[in-house]
Scaffold this active site. Sequence first.
Site, short mmCIF file in Angstrom:
data_model
loop_
_atom_site.label_atom_id
_atom_site.label_comp_id
_atom_site.label_asym_id
_atom_site.label_seq_id
_atom_site.Cartn_x
_atom_site.Cartn_y
_atom_site.Cartn_z
N HIS A 29 1.31 -4.29 -1.46
CA HIS A 29 0.88 -3.64 -0.29
C HIS A 29 1.10 -2.04 -0.27
O HIS A 29 2.11 -1.42 -0.51
CB HIS A 29 2.04 -4.13 0.57
CG HIS A 29 1.77 -3.71 2.00
ND1 HIS A 29 2.78 -2.75 2.74
CD2 HIS A 29 0.94 -3.84 3.13
CE1 HIS A 29 2.49 -2.83 3.94
NE2 HIS A 29 1.26 -3.38 4.31
N HIS A 71 -2.84 4.73 5.56
CA HIS A 71 -2.59 3.65 6.82
C HIS A 71 -2.64 3.99 7.91
O HIS A 71 -3.14 3.53 8.96
CB HIS A 71 -1.15 2.91 6.36
CG HIS A 71 -0.76 2.01 7.52
ND1 HIS A 71 0.05 2.17 8.70
CD2 HIS A 71 -1.01 0.56 7.45
CE1 HIS A 71 -0.03 1.19 9.22
NE2 HIS A 71 -0.62 0.05 8.55
#
Length: 417
Positions: A29, A71
């Site tokens: 991730h 992100h």
Amino acid sequence: MKKTLALGLLALACIAPAQASAVQLNIAHRGASDARPEHTFAAYDHALTLGADYIEQDLQITSDGVLVVMHDETLTRTVRGPAENCTGRVDSKTLAQLKTCSAGDWGKFAGGAYVSEKIPTMEEVFQRYGKTVNYYIETKQPEPGENMEAKLLALLDKYDLRESAVTDWQVLIQSFDANSLKTIHAMDPRLPLVFLGSLNPTSIQAVREYGVGIGPSFGGVTKANVDLAHAACLNVHPYTVNTTADIQRMLELGVDGMFTNFADRLETLLGAKAAPGLTGASIAAAETRRCRGEQKDVPAQVGGSVPATLSLTMGAPASFEPFIPGVERVYTAGTTAKVISTAGDASLTVSEPGHLTNGAFTLASPLGVTIAPNAWSGPVSNADAAITFTQPIGRTEPLRTGTYAKTLTFTLSTTNP
Ligand code: G3P
Ligand code: CA
């Protein structure tokens, strides 16, 4: 991934429990984002050393239309540098501005070893890793008119990743935005897409129309809805699973992979079941095709046979020099035999040599014969055996004019055909 064919929601409600996944994927991730600053090359490099099957990218887009990997929509949390370039929204900055910023000088990483890390473009990620890794790319908050999806597909083509995305899932594309995924599905329905959202009968029914999986927040994942997804031939990749206990629980629920900041923890729990190298992605792709009836594996044998063979070929007839009367001497002559044997053993023997004769006249001493080698412990092809003949002649031995000869029989045999 369960092999049950999808037959509709009514069928889903009464299926048997799902089988174990063919493979459980380790999805890093934002890279190894606990040990390294997220979405930096340092984070991706480290994730790969920890055994990740995929490195994840979240896409944002710059004011000049370049896909970058970050992100957040804003630079506040993870970016440091000149305020005019490195604060505010990503889509308010050009790529040149963003390249003046650090992506590794924040939080626990501040002032550390990663301050020189930059915000990577998606293209730079492809340039760095090429076809050596698997990518799990999220279209993040795509805005109408940005063409994030088309830009991504153009990059897949530029770096020759579209076909390997289709066949081996070298690229999985994920989004919380179903419309973004449907846009991609319309451009190329073969591309593997994963919807990020709840895992329930409604989402399963919707996603099976365009996707290969669902990525739910791990907290709501149950065995029952994992089984439902598998019955619809959908993969389940929960996010973001970080504690050893949660990772273990997800594995036991039979998910097909998970996003984690700790690829090392997941790899440890997978142990010998971890897929080697890039193979996990292609195993998952094949299993999903099988589930959907798009791939059938039918064993077909290929073989051959060897007939039992014992073959002996004698070389040219051996011939001694002329025997000289009144001179004591042992004469020698030789030839070669070629042996082919498919047996477990073989031996070569010769009949009793006896004496050379010249019509009714016979030499006094018997003919000698040696064979080397004369035995083989396994199959041989065209092995040589040296045949040596010896003939002693005595000093007082009478010799009759003429030609001396003898026909011998050589025998190749086996006890272990
Ligand atoms: O893409 C899976 C997971 O990363 C979703 O959460 O917010 O980290 O992108 P987020
Ligand atoms: Ca993500």
